[in-house]
Scaffold this motif. Sequence first.
Motif, short mmCIF file in Angstrom:
data_model
loop_
_atom_site.label_atom_id
_atom_site.label_comp_id
_atom_site.label_asym_id
_atom_site.label_seq_id
_atom_site.Cartn_x
_atom_site.Cartn_y
_atom_site.Cartn_z
N PHE A 1 3.76 -1.40 8.17
CA PHE A 1 2.50 -0.71 8.45
C PHE A 1 1.53 -1.70 9.08
CE2 PHE A 1 3.99 2.33 5.21
CZ PHE A 1 3.71 3.53 5.87
N GLU A 2 1.21 -1.47 10.36
CA GLU A 2 0.39 -2.42 11.09
C GLU A 2 -1.09 -2.30 10.74
OE1 GLU A 2 1.96 -4.62 12.56
OE2 GLU A 2 3.93 -3.69 12.80
N THR A 3 -1.52 -1.18 10.13
CA THR A 3 -2.93 -1.00 9.76
C THR A 3 -3.16 -1.17 8.26
OG1 THR A 3 -2.63 1.40 9.52
CG2 THR A 3 -3.32 0.58 11.69
N MET A 4 -2.10 -1.45 7.49
CA MET A 4 -2.25 -1.65 6.05
C MET A 4 -2.47 -3.13 5.76
SD MET A 4 0.48 -0.84 2.95
CE MET A 4 0.57 0.91 3.27
N PHE A 5 -3.50 -3.44 4.98
CA PHE A 5 -3.83 -4.83 4.68
C PHE A 5 -2.85 -5.40 3.65
CE2 PHE A 5 -8.06 -2.89 5.70
CZ PHE A 5 -8.20 -3.50 6.95
N PHE A 6 -2.62 -6.71 3.74
CA PHE A 6 -1.78 -7.37 2.75
C PHE A 6 -2.39 -7.20 1.36
CE2 PHE A 6 -0.60 -9.76 6.61
CZ PHE A 6 0.78 -9.60 6.56
N ASN A 7 -1.53 -6.85 0.39
CA ASN A 7 -1.90 -6.68 -1.01
C ASN A 7 -2.90 -5.54 -1.23
OD1 ASN A 7 -0.32 -8.96 -1.57
ND2 ASN A 7 -2.06 -10.35 -1.27
N GLU A 8 -2.95 -4.58 -0.29
CA GLU A 8 -3.86 -3.45 -0.45
C GLU A 8 -3.29 -2.41 -1.40
OE1 GLU A 8 -6.36 -0.20 2.28
OE2 GLU A 8 -4.82 -1.47 3.21
N PHE A 9 -1.98 -2.17 -1.34
CA PHE A 9 -1.33 -1.15 -2.17
C PHE A 9 -0.13 -1.75 -2.89
CE2 PHE A 9 -3.35 1.14 1.29
CZ PHE A 9 -3.97 2.21 0.66
N PHE A 10 0.09 -1.31 -4.13
CA PHE A 10 1.31 -1.65 -4.86
C PHE A 10 1.81 -0.38 -5.54
CE2 PHE A 10 -0.68 -5.82 -4.54
CZ PHE A 10 0.39 -6.60 -4.13
N SER A 11 3.13 -0.28 -5.67
CA SER A 11 3.74 0.92 -6.24
C SER A 11 4.91 0.55 -7.12
CB SER A 11 4.23 1.86 -5.13
OG SER A 11 3.19 2.19 -4.22
N SER A 12 5.14 1.36 -8.14
CA SER A 12 6.36 1.25 -8.93
C SER A 12 7.39 2.27 -8.45
CB SER A 12 6.06 1.46 -10.41
OG SER A 12 5.44 2.71 -10.62
N GLU A 13 6.93 3.20 -7.64
CA GLU A 13 7.82 4.17 -6.99
C GLU A 13 7.18 4.56 -5.65
OE1 GLU A 13 6.63 8.17 -9.35
OE2 GLU A 13 7.33 6.48 -10.57
#
Length: 831
Positions: free
Chosen positions: A721-733
């Motif tokens: 994802f070129e518009t998603m910042f590093f460490n912006e989202f985390f998921s377990s699924e």
Amino acid sequence: MKLFCLFTLFFTLTLQAQFQINGIVNDPKNKPLPFATITTLDNNNTITDVDGKFTLSSTVKINSFTVSYIGYQTKNISVSDNKKFYSVSLKQRTDNLKEVFILNENPALAIIRKVISNKNNNNPQKKLSSFEYKTYNKLIVSANPDSIQGRIDSSASYKDLKKRRINVDSSDYKFKEIISKQHLFQTEKVSQYQFGNNKLKETILGTKIAGFKQPIYEIIAFNLQSISVYDSKYELFETKYNNPVSNDALKDYNYKVLDTVPIKGRNTFMIYFKNKKKRKSSGLEGVLYIDQENYAIAKAVMRIKGVLDISGIHEFDYVPEEKIWFPGNTAFKIVKGKNEDDVKILGGTIQFDGDSEDAFTSRKKSASDFTFLLSESNNFDIHYNTATPIKDPSLYIEIKDDASKKTDTFWNKYRKDSLDFKSQKTYLLLDSISVKKRIESRLRFGRKVINGYIPLGPIDFDLKKLISYNNYEGFRVGLGGITNDAFSRNFRIEGYSAYGTKDGNFKYSLGSGVQIGKTTNTWLNASYAEDVREIASTFFAVDKRIFKIYDPRPINISTFYKYISWKANIQSKIIPKTEGIFELSRTYVEPKFDYLFNLNGKMYSSYIMTTAMVSLVWAPFSGFMQTPTGRNESDKRFPRFTFQYTQSLSNVLENDFSFAKIDFKTEYEKKYLDGQKTSIRLQGGYSIGDVPLTHLYNTMPNNLNKETIIQRITFSGRNSFETMFFNEFFSSEYLFFQVKHGFKRVKILKKVRPSLVLVTRMAWGNLEHPEQHVGLVYKTLNKGFFESGIELNKIYKGIGLGGFYRYGPNQLSRFEDNIAVKISYVLDLGL
């Protein structure tokens, strides 16, 4: 590398008849008549192509030939010794073909409907329970020397009436000299085909490639045309088209009765078919010869005319006792079509130059304008309804260990005709040149380089380990490699060491493996490593390495974890159409950023994870080839599926957590002859239990948290994802979906030829037990994440530019924060 490419081009893949005439057939208005029938007194026949042109070859002198076309008067032409080209004009006749079909309906449609309804009775792979036969195949790349002008052009410059320099262009002359004596490339193959339980397997008994002692498996396995003309999808040069006799063919094709001609003593209808779409590359065009009694295909001509002019011909023999037409001979030919760009096929083995160098000037004809690829096969030793069991029926191709070591006695036994002088000369000359120029060793070297290795003696040094950069280690410099066959075929040692200029730490790994199953490529491996890895990143153990001079995405990553691991695994291809790895590991993990994992009130700043993992890639539509060196995926097809399951082992070797992870991905890719490409990727993961953030999912972000668009310009990733910042989202699924479509390159200037790619990505996710993760501030993907963009790749010397836009529920309030501009670079090795 250019030298390697030239040698690869030179060593690329019909027997030339003693007598040959060429011509064109037109109607009274001088319009070409496609697929007119050309016949000699000895029943040697051919048909005109879609442009009305024909070539008639014979081993005996041709005194005359007959031209016939439905609705036109048949014409007999006498042949003169000094004339090689004939322009034939046919007059329309007044009498019509007898109508024996339903009134007010195109008679060709009635015939095709009966062909479709009788397919199962006429298809050998449906009517016969089993069969087997042998095939002799000869494939060449050559040219007709008579087509080449062969002049020597020269120019001189003068100063003070004195000749100073002469420039000589003798390329045409040299090419004509070469092609008059030999073919550019030549290979022969003898195979045994076995059919049973609805599976067809080819076993290669002998193979011989001019210039090479060892076979080139990529060429041997290359699929030129479908074996069966009844498959719903007919394949021509690794591209599938709707078959003109498929169940839904009438919606795609127009049909016309051209003539009635005898084949092998049985009367046939000659049916012309053409795709209804106007674009030439959209479907097949050709002629079917349909048996008037049982409506079976007695002969088929399939053709695609676009950037390449490709044709496949199938001839059949009628078997009275089985009441079936069985495959007899096939021919496949490629010549140059209308192409603005250079076209490379067989991995660059043969190249057709573009038609023009720029928009204002036309280029001089080159050797590729006259070059053709021709493959001819003839079947023999045919047995029907045999009870012989097929060994390893899941294999598409099996090559016998001694296939490349056959003597002249073997080849003389199976060749349909003895080699002519030109073919004999081809083996002698190319073999001698190959030894002199060390072609085989250069080819092996080139293969290693393409995969990211430099072979030096018994060690292949890993180019990926030399230098890289990320925001945690700084410049990472190192050295790594793996032993090759010169060291041992059954044992290997691999390892690397690296140093980070920013973190000031050394990293290293050392491992070894022993082969315990040659035919299934089964290896038992063990390794030890101390290194760092990006947090929450997903790795599939069975993924093949993709070599890049650099990997741009990690440049801006700052959050890593240190790991110290012991691993033991078994990797094997023992299960048909799969490759699998089973691994046991013990890993010490230490996050190198501000993070604590909270488990029942206990805070972990480091931890031990003991796990068992199974990773499997399944390619159900691919063809697999068994070679003397192991099992390879010879015919890569999509979709393909990858599964991975990881389970922590409670109370084993000080394991701290109890959890399980399930990961999967599905990939689909379709390439088109005109240079376009569509790819789809569906990927997801699901974790159960107590999993620290280091081993969850970040869904591949690749954007900097900077104020302006200019400050955020970085290199683009492949599936990130070129518009998603590093460490912006985390998921377990999570679930990730991506679709790309790349159009053919557009010529703006001579060296400015961008490739337009449209991209859309989306992801959904959720994070269970967010209270366990202390330190980082993050969001979840419950509402989804969406971005689309445009890439202009390879604008100039591999450099490209892309723009992406973020939209949907996680769109940011400032418009400019949703935009990302990225630089891309595609390294073209010319292969």
